[in-house]
Design an enzyme around this catalytic site. Structure first.
Site, mmCIF file in Angstrom:
data_model
loop_
_atom_site.group_PDB
_atom_site.id
_atom_site.type_symbol
_atom_site.label_atom_id
_atom_site.label_comp_id
_atom_site.label_asym_id
_atom_site.label_seq_id
_atom_site.Cartn_x
_atom_site.Cartn_y
_atom_site.Cartn_z
ATOM 1 N N GLU A 75 -62.490 43.347 -22.324
ATOM 2 C CA GLU A 75 -60.888 43.122 -21.778
ATOM 3 C C GLU A 75 -60.779 44.136 -20.426
ATOM 4 O O GLU A 75 -60.411 45.779 -20.663
ATOM 5 C CB GLU A 75 -60.504 44.255 -22.670
ATOM 6 C CG GLU A 75 -61.845 45.235 -23.746
ATOM 7 C CD GLU A 75 -61.742 46.255 -25.204
ATOM 8 O OE1 GLU A 75 -60.149 47.128 -24.486
ATOM 9 O OE2 GLU A 75 -62.185 46.661 -25.771
ATOM 10 N N ARG A 128 -54.073 44.859 -19.623
ATOM 11 C CA ARG A 128 -54.601 45.153 -19.621
ATOM 12 C C ARG A 128 -55.587 43.652 -20.920
ATOM 13 O O ARG A 128 -53.792 42.702 -21.210
ATOM 14 C CB ARG A 128 -55.246 46.046 -20.824
ATOM 15 C CG ARG A 128 -56.971 46.647 -21.474
ATOM 16 C CD ARG A 128 -57.539 47.213 -22.213
ATOM 17 N NE ARG A 128 -56.403 47.378 -22.945
ATOM 18 C CZ ARG A 128 -56.028 48.676 -23.558
ATOM 19 N NH1 ARG A 128 -56.403 49.817 -22.299
ATOM 20 N NH2 ARG A 128 -55.036 49.281 -23.925
ATOM 21 N N HIS A 149 -55.011 55.159 -24.617
ATOM 22 C CA HIS A 149 -54.919 55.950 -25.905
ATOM 23 C C HIS A 149 -53.843 56.176 -26.122
ATOM 24 O O HIS A 149 -53.376 56.536 -27.201
ATOM 25 C CB HIS A 149 -56.378 56.221 -26.663
ATOM 26 C CG HIS A 149 -57.471 55.277 -26.442
ATOM 27 N ND1 HIS A 149 -58.753 55.959 -26.381
ATOM 28 C CD2 HIS A 149 -57.693 54.170 -26.509
ATOM 29 C CE1 HIS A 149 -59.669 54.635 -26.314
ATOM 30 N NE2 HIS A 149 -58.763 53.587 -26.399
ATOM 31 N N HIS A 158 -65.075 50.044 -32.843
ATOM 32 C CA HIS A 158 -66.142 49.701 -31.529
ATOM 33 C C HIS A 158 -66.845 49.724 -32.878
ATOM 34 O O HIS A 158 -67.616 51.332 -32.956
ATOM 35 C CB HIS A 158 -65.184 51.395 -31.139
ATOM 36 C CG HIS A 158 -64.473 51.411 -30.001
ATOM 37 N ND1 HIS A 158 -63.932 52.454 -30.181
ATOM 38 C CD2 HIS A 158 -63.511 50.173 -29.947
ATOM 39 C CE1 HIS A 158 -62.483 52.529 -29.091
ATOM 40 N NE2 HIS A 158 -62.969 51.042 -28.968
ATOM 41 N N TYR A 205 -54.611 49.692 -13.685
ATOM 42 C CA TYR A 205 -53.674 51.196 -14.098
ATOM 43 C C TYR A 205 -53.499 51.835 -12.940
ATOM 44 O O TYR A 205 -54.170 52.308 -12.522
ATOM 45 C CB TYR A 205 -54.088 51.692 -15.455
ATOM 46 C CG TYR A 205 -54.950 51.033 -16.181
ATOM 47 C CD1 TYR A 205 -54.053 50.629 -17.813
ATOM 48 C CD2 TYR A 205 -56.081 50.898 -16.560
ATOM 49 C CE1 TYR A 205 -54.479 50.024 -18.164
ATOM 50 C CE2 TYR A 205 -57.265 50.273 -16.869
ATOM 51 C CZ TYR A 205 -56.137 49.662 -18.883
ATOM 52 O OH TYR A 205 -56.858 49.112 -19.519
ATOM 53 N N HIS A 247 -66.781 46.244 -25.751
ATOM 54 C CA HIS A 247 -67.979 46.589 -27.168
ATOM 55 C C HIS A 247 -68.125 45.401 -28.643
ATOM 56 O O HIS A 247 -67.357 44.663 -28.037
ATOM 57 C CB HIS A 247 -66.888 47.889 -27.828
ATOM 58 C CG HIS A 247 -65.430 47.456 -28.029
ATOM 59 N ND1 HIS A 247 -65.374 46.545 -28.985
ATOM 60 C CD2 HIS A 247 -63.953 47.542 -27.582
ATOM 61 C CE1 HIS A 247 -63.731 46.767 -29.481
ATOM 62 N NE2 HIS A 247 -62.935 47.211 -28.047
ATOM 63 N N ASP A 304 -51.123 67.902 -50.943
ATOM 64 C CA ASP A 304 -52.039 66.795 -51.690
ATOM 65 C C ASP A 304 -51.732 65.781 -51.160
ATOM 66 O O ASP A 304 -51.943 64.583 -52.038
ATOM 67 C CB ASP A 304 -51.512 67.626 -52.600
ATOM 68 C CG ASP A 304 -50.245 67.660 -52.478
ATOM 69 O OD1 ASP A 304 -49.617 67.224 -52.322
ATOM 70 O OD2 ASP A 304 -49.638 67.255 -54.090
ATOM 71 N N ASP A 309 -59.274 42.534 -32.816
ATOM 72 C CA ASP A 309 -59.041 43.685 -31.022
ATOM 73 C C ASP A 309 -58.291 42.429 -29.772
ATOM 74 O O ASP A 309 -59.198 41.774 -29.328
ATOM 75 C CB ASP A 309 -59.871 44.171 -31.101
ATOM 76 C CG ASP A 309 -59.728 45.711 -29.966
ATOM 77 O OD1 ASP A 309 -58.283 45.390 -29.370
ATOM 78 O OD2 ASP A 309 -60.844 46.782 -29.906
ATOM 79 N N ASP A 312 -51.988 46.398 -27.838
ATOM 80 C CA ASP A 312 -53.499 46.173 -27.994
ATOM 81 C C ASP A 312 -52.891 46.662 -29.142
ATOM 82 O O ASP A 312 -53.587 47.680 -30.208
ATOM 83 C CB ASP A 312 -54.247 47.899 -27.453
ATOM 84 C CG ASP A 312 -55.735 47.198 -27.334
ATOM 85 O OD1 ASP A 312 -56.469 46.846 -28.842
ATOM 86 O OD2 ASP A 312 -56.345 48.558 -26.993
ATOM 87 N N HIS A 322 -62.319 52.359 -17.771
ATOM 88 C CA HIS A 322 -63.169 51.683 -19.028
ATOM 89 C C HIS A 322 -64.434 50.730 -18.874
ATOM 90 O O HIS A 322 -64.168 50.786 -17.497
ATOM 91 C CB HIS A 322 -62.257 51.936 -20.385
ATOM 92 C CG HIS A 322 -61.240 50.619 -19.693
ATOM 93 N ND1 HIS A 322 -61.396 49.559 -20.293
ATOM 94 C CD2 HIS A 322 -59.906 50.445 -19.635
ATOM 95 C CE1 HIS A 322 -61.084 48.521 -19.768
ATOM 96 N NE2 HIS A 322 -59.619 49.491 -19.600
ATOM 97 N N GLU A 382 -57.130 40.914 -23.401
ATOM 98 C CA GLU A 382 -58.598 41.674 -24.504
ATOM 99 C C GLU A 382 -58.328 40.066 -25.222
ATOM 100 O O GLU A 382 -57.963 39.926 -26.162
ATOM 101 C CB GLU A 382 -58.551 43.034 -25.312
ATOM 102 C CG GLU A 382 -59.746 42.777 -25.821
ATOM 103 C CD GLU A 382 -59.379 44.472 -26.623
ATOM 104 O OE1 GLU A 382 -58.105 44.870 -26.965
ATOM 105 O OE2 GLU A 382 -60.430 45.324 -26.895
HETATM 106 MN MN LIG Z 1 -60.775 46.962 -27.819
#
Ligand SMILES: [Mn+2]
Length: 443
Positions: free
Chosen positions: A386, A410, A240, A361, A390, A354, A51, A268, A257, A350, A412
């Site tokens: 970004e 990365r 991710h 996003h 890798y 975005h 709950d 972001d 990130d 990638h 960004e």
């Molecule tokens: Mn991003």
């Protein structure tokens, strides 16, 4: 410690005005055809355990049109005579429930403080919505969010249509007040990343940096806009990665990130830096290449240019760099391949960015390369840039020199498109090597 982050942070900008919400409603209604009504629902709640629920996050479309964030809210736009009317259905007051789960405003409270014409109790939803649907040719509605509304709409005999096509076009261009909120959101996230750099030392856990970052957000009455990624070594090569449970070792890079929300508007930011404060030669080579690509991507964020220009700009720099470092062989055309899907995509898998706004996003663009019709960049749009590279040591599918293995980078930033060129909303977060190295582990 969190108060230190405030130095340099301006005042929280004014919230979006009621006039602006009213203007959005008018613009939205103007685009609706025929004898139509539009229904915008809130997000469902999500169970965490039995709950107990995950913290609630409102639906961005409902927020965008009405500023109403309470769960179970439903906005209905309908024509009364020649005038469009916005009616908001909300949970009724119920003291027995409110004792447990908090005060609710009820229809009277909502009518007083929100930019809507009428309010009603959600208990009347079915009867009064059936009345409104009677005589309408088109119902604009997004299914899957509010079961009760879906059931009512299921009985409608006319055309069902998706209101998001109109709203996405509106949301993709940010107003001045939205830009100010996004600027602040970017600034808080930038200062927070600096704090993480200053407190980073070998032997700490990824979760420690996550705690510092998310603690800073919360301290400033903000919250994370998406699950923070803190990945060191090979973990930085998982796009991710959100476990954030590894110890950060001497000699590894850590990729963070993380971004926050201010009045619903996301920032972001990604930064990658050495845990011990000093890039190795191989890490430096990859970092400098990604940074060069990112700067080329930002430079391509010009009003009037197709959105994919920035992806092509970063791709060209990365592919050439991979050739120069001997990671790829052949010509630049070989490396880029057909349709920008050549061998360089093994290491940069990638899109370059975005749209950014009420959703991290954000709406209006799809993702680069997914076949959505190309957007032309216009002043008021906010995008991320970004690029990354890798080289997971765990990757059995790639054949590279061992010195590159375990490196993931990365970088960004959040970019506002203007008539006079790109503005980096997250510019307070350093990214050149010298500046980064001088910050790491200094507290
Ligand atoms: Mn991003």
């Amino acid at each position: 410690m969190y108060a230190d982050v405030t130095s340099g942070l301006g005042k929280v900008p004014a919230p979006v005005s009621h006039d602006e919400f009213r203007k959005r409603q008018a613009d939205f209604c103007d685009s609706l055809g025929g004898k139509s009504i539009a229904i915008i629902t809130n997000n469902p709640t999500s169970i965490r355990s039995r709950d107990t629920h995950y913290p609630y996050r409102f639906n961005s479309y409902l927020h965008y049109l009405t500023n109403w964030d309470e769960e179970k809210g439903v906005a209905v736009f309908y024509r009364r005579g020649n005038e469009w009317t916005c009616r908001l259905y909300v949970k009724p007051r119920d003291i027995a429930k409110e004792i447990w789960s908090g005060r609710v405003l009820g229809p009277e409270g909502a009518l007083e403080g929100w930019p809507v014409d009428e309010t009603d109790s959600r208990l009347n939803l079915e009867t009064s919505m059936l009345e409104l649907m009677d005589g309408a040719d088109i119902v604009y509605h997004v299914t899957g969010l509010d079961e009760d509304v879906d059931k009512i709409v299921a009985d409608f005999n006319g055309d069902l249509s998706d209101p998001r096509v109109y709203l996405d076009d509106m949301r993709v261009i940010k107003s001045d007040s939205e830009i100010e909120l996004m600027r602040y959101s970017g600034e808080l996230a930038a200062l927070t990343h600096i704090e993480a750099m200053r407190r980073c030392k070998p032997g700490m856990g990824e979760w420690h940096l996550q705690a510092i970052i998310e603690g800073c957000f919360l301290y400033h009455q903000s919250e994370w806009a998406y699950t923070s990624i803190v990945g060191c070594g090979d973990n930085a090569t998982i796009l991710h990665y959100t476990d954030n449970k590894s110890i950060m070792n001497d000699g590894e890079l850590v990729l963070i990130d993380a971004g926050c929300e201010i009045s619903g508007y996301a920032s972001d930011i990604t930064r990658t830096f050495p845990v011990n404060g000093k890039f190795t030669e191989a890490q430096r080579a990859i970092y400098e290449l990604v940074l060069k690509a990112q700067l080329a991507g930002i430079a391509a964020c010009q009003s009037g240019s197709p959105w994919s220009d920035m992806h092509h700009a970063t791709s060209r720099v990365l592919a050439q760099g991979l050739l120069d470092l001997g990671i790829l062989t052949g010509t630049i055309d070989d490396a880029l391949g057909d349709d920008w899907n050549g061998p360089y995509r093994q290491f940069f898998m990638h899109g370059t960015g975005h749209f950014l706004g009420l959703d991290v996003h954000d709406v209006g663009g799809g993702r680069q390369g997914d076949g959505v019709p190309e957007r032309i960049l216009e002043p008021g749009m906010v995008v991320t840039v970004e690029p990354g590279l890798y080289f997971g040591a765990w990757r059995e599918d790639i054949d590279i020199d061992s010195k590159w293995k375990g490196i993931g980078v990365r970088i960004e930033d959040d970019i506002l498109i203007t008539e006079s060129g790109p503005i980096v909303l997250t510019e307070k977060c350093p990214k050149n090597i010298q500046e980064i190295e001088s910050l790491i582990g200094t507290i």
